[in-house]
Motif scaffolding. Structure first.
Motif, PDB file in Angstrom:
ATOM      1  N   ASN A   1       0.806  -1.218   0.000  1.00  0.00           N
ATOM      2  CA  ASN A   1       0.000   0.000   0.000  1.00  0.00           C
ATOM      3  C   ASN A   1       0.840   1.268   0.000  1.00  0.00           C
ATOM      4  O   ASN A   1       0.305   2.378   0.113  1.00  0.00           O
ATOM      5  N   GLY A   2       2.154   1.110  -0.116  1.00  0.00           N
ATOM      6  CA  GLY A   2       3.043   2.265  -0.142  1.00  0.00           C
ATOM      7  C   GLY A   2       3.370   2.825   1.224  1.00  0.00           C
ATOM      8  O   GLY A   2       3.949   3.914   1.329  1.00  0.00           O
ATOM      9  N   VAL A   3       3.029   2.095   2.293  1.00  0.00           N
ATOM     10  CA  VAL A   3       3.295   2.559   3.658  1.00  0.00           C
ATOM     11  C   VAL A   3       4.701   2.121   4.078  1.00  0.00           C
ATOM     12  O   VAL A   3       5.079   0.961   3.888  1.00  0.00           O
ATOM     13  N   PRO A   4       5.513   3.040   4.616  1.00  0.00           N
ATOM     14  CA  PRO A   4       6.868   2.666   5.029  1.00  0.00           C
ATOM     15  C   PRO A   4       6.862   1.624   6.134  1.00  0.00           C
ATOM     16  O   PRO A   4       6.001   1.659   7.020  1.00  0.00           O
ATOM     17  N   THR A   5       7.830   0.688   6.064  1.00  0.00           N
ATOM     18  CA  THR A   5       7.877  -0.406   7.035  1.00  0.00           C
ATOM     19  C   THR A   5       9.163  -0.406   7.860  1.00  0.00           C
ATOM     20  O   THR A   5       9.130  -0.417   9.078  1.00  0.00           O
ATOM     21  N   GLU A   6      10.325  -0.384   7.185  1.00  0.00           N
ATOM     22  CA  GLU A   6      11.611  -0.436   7.870  1.00  0.00           C
ATOM     23  C   GLU A   6      12.679   0.209   6.992  1.00  0.00           C
ATOM     24  O   GLU A   6      12.487   0.342   5.778  1.00  0.00           O
ATOM     25  N   PRO A   7      13.797   0.623   7.580  1.00  0.00           N
ATOM     26  CA  PRO A   7      14.858   1.244   6.776  1.00  0.00           C
ATOM     27  C   PRO A   7      15.331   0.328   5.652  1.00  0.00           C
ATOM     28  O   PRO A   7      15.494  -0.873   5.843  1.00  0.00           O
ATOM     29  N   ALA A   8      15.536   0.921   4.484  1.00  0.00           N
ATOM     30  CA  ALA A   8      15.969   0.159   3.319  1.00  0.00           C
ATOM     31  C   ALA A   8      17.484   0.189   3.138  1.00  0.00           C
ATOM     32  O   ALA A   8      18.044  -0.666   2.451  1.00  0.00           O
TER      33      ALA A   8
END
Length: 254
Positions: free
Chosen positions: A221-228
Motif C-alpha cells: 500500500n506504499g506505507v513505510p515499514t523499515e529502513p531500506a
C-alpha cells in the motif's frame, strides 16, 4: 580544492561587508514575492525558517561523505567536488571531470542535483510551476502525518512528470516524510512512491535543514515499514547571501 577555498573566501567577505559601522544607520529594502501556498504548507515553510529567509539566500553548500555540494539557489548551477572527481551544471550543460578515467560510476545528468533536492526540502517545493493538492494522511507506527502532493506543470524542470508528497507533524508542522517518484530514465509517469524519513535537523543561518535522511521500504500500500539502507548523513552546512562567480560552476580546464 580551489573552488572550496573560493567559496569560503566569498562567504567571509560577505560577512565582513554586512557588519554595520557604528553611528551609521543602514536601511535595506527587500522585495518580497507574493506567495500562494496552502495554509498548512505555508506553516511547514515557516517552521523551517520561512520562505522570505529562503528567498534571500544565494548559495547553499553541504557535504555528503567526501562530496562537497555547492548550489546557486537562483540559477541552480551546481558543483560537486570530491577527491576523485567533480561534476556540475553550468546553467547550460552538465559536465564531469575525473582524476582518473572511470573514477565516477554514475550518471552526472541524473546525479548533479539529486541530493540538493533531498537536502533543500521543504523549500524546493516552493519553486515556480508547482501545483499543490491535499493527499491522504500517512500513518506510521500509529501516528497520522497530514500531507500534500506536488506536481510540476508541463515543461518545468528536467523531469516534469515527477511527483512529490510531503508529510508533516500535525502538532509542530515540521516535515517528517518525503514521498517521490522517479521518471528521469523512463520518462514515464509513475504512481509508485519511494519514501524518505527526515530525522535530525540543523539550524543553518535561520533555515532548518536536515542533518540526516533515511530511505524506507514500503508495503503493497506504499506505507513505510523499515529502513531500506543506512542513513545518509549531511555535514558542514552553509547558507550565504553572497554570490559566486559563474566560473566557479564551469568544468575545470585540467
Amino acid at each position: 580544492m580551489k573552488k572550496v577555498l573560493l567559496l569560503l573566501i566569498i562567504v567571509i567577505s560577505v560577512s565582513c561587508k554586512n557588519e554595520t559601522k557604528k553611528g551609521v544607520k543602514q536601511e535595506t529594502i527587500v522585495e518580497v514575492k507574493k506567495e500562494n501556498f496552502p495554509v498548512e504548507l505555508a506553516k511547514v515553510f515557516e517552521k523551517h525558517g520561512g520562505i522570505d529567509t529562503w528567498r534571500k539566500a544565494q548559495i547553499l553548500s553541504f557535504n555528503k561523505g567526501e562530496e562537497v555540494h555547492t548550489v546557486d539557489l537562483k540559477s541552480r548551477k551546481t558543483v560537486i567536488n570530491s577527491p576523485k572527481y567533480s561534476l556540475g551544471f553550468n546553467g547550460k550543460d552538465v559536465w564531469l571531470s575525473e582524476v582518473e578515467k572511470g573514477s565516477y560510476k554514475g550518471d552526472p545528468a541524473f546525479y548533479h542535483n539529486l541530493y540538493f533536492y533531498f537536502y533543500a526540502m521543504p523549500f524546493v517545493l516552493a519553486d515556480d510551476g508547482i501545483t499543490y493538492e491535499k493527499t491522504a494522511d500517512l500513518v506510521f507506527e500509529g501516528k497520522n502525518y497530514p500531507g500534500y502532493k506536488m506536481s510540476f506543470k508541463a515543461n518545468v524542470g528536467s523531469s516534469p512528470d515527477d511527483n512529490y508528497k510531503i508529510y508533516y507533524n500535525p502538532e509542530t508542522y515540521q516535515m517528517q516524510w518525503l514521498g517521490y517518484t522517479v521518471t528521469y530514465r523512463s520518462k514515464k509517469a509513475s504512481d509508485k512512491f519511494k519514501m524518505i524519513k527526515y530525522g535530525n535537523w540543523n539550524n543553518v543561518n535561520g533555515l532548518i535543514l536536515p542533518s540526516e535522511i533515511t530511505w524506507y521500504k514500503t508495503d503493497e500500500n506504499g506505507v513505510p515499514t523499515e529502513p531500506a539502507r543506512p542513513t545518509t548523513v549531511f555535514t558542514l552546512p552553509l547558507i550565504s547571501e553572497g554570490k559566486l562567480a559563474d566560473s566557479f560552476f564551469e568544468k575545470p580546464k585540467n
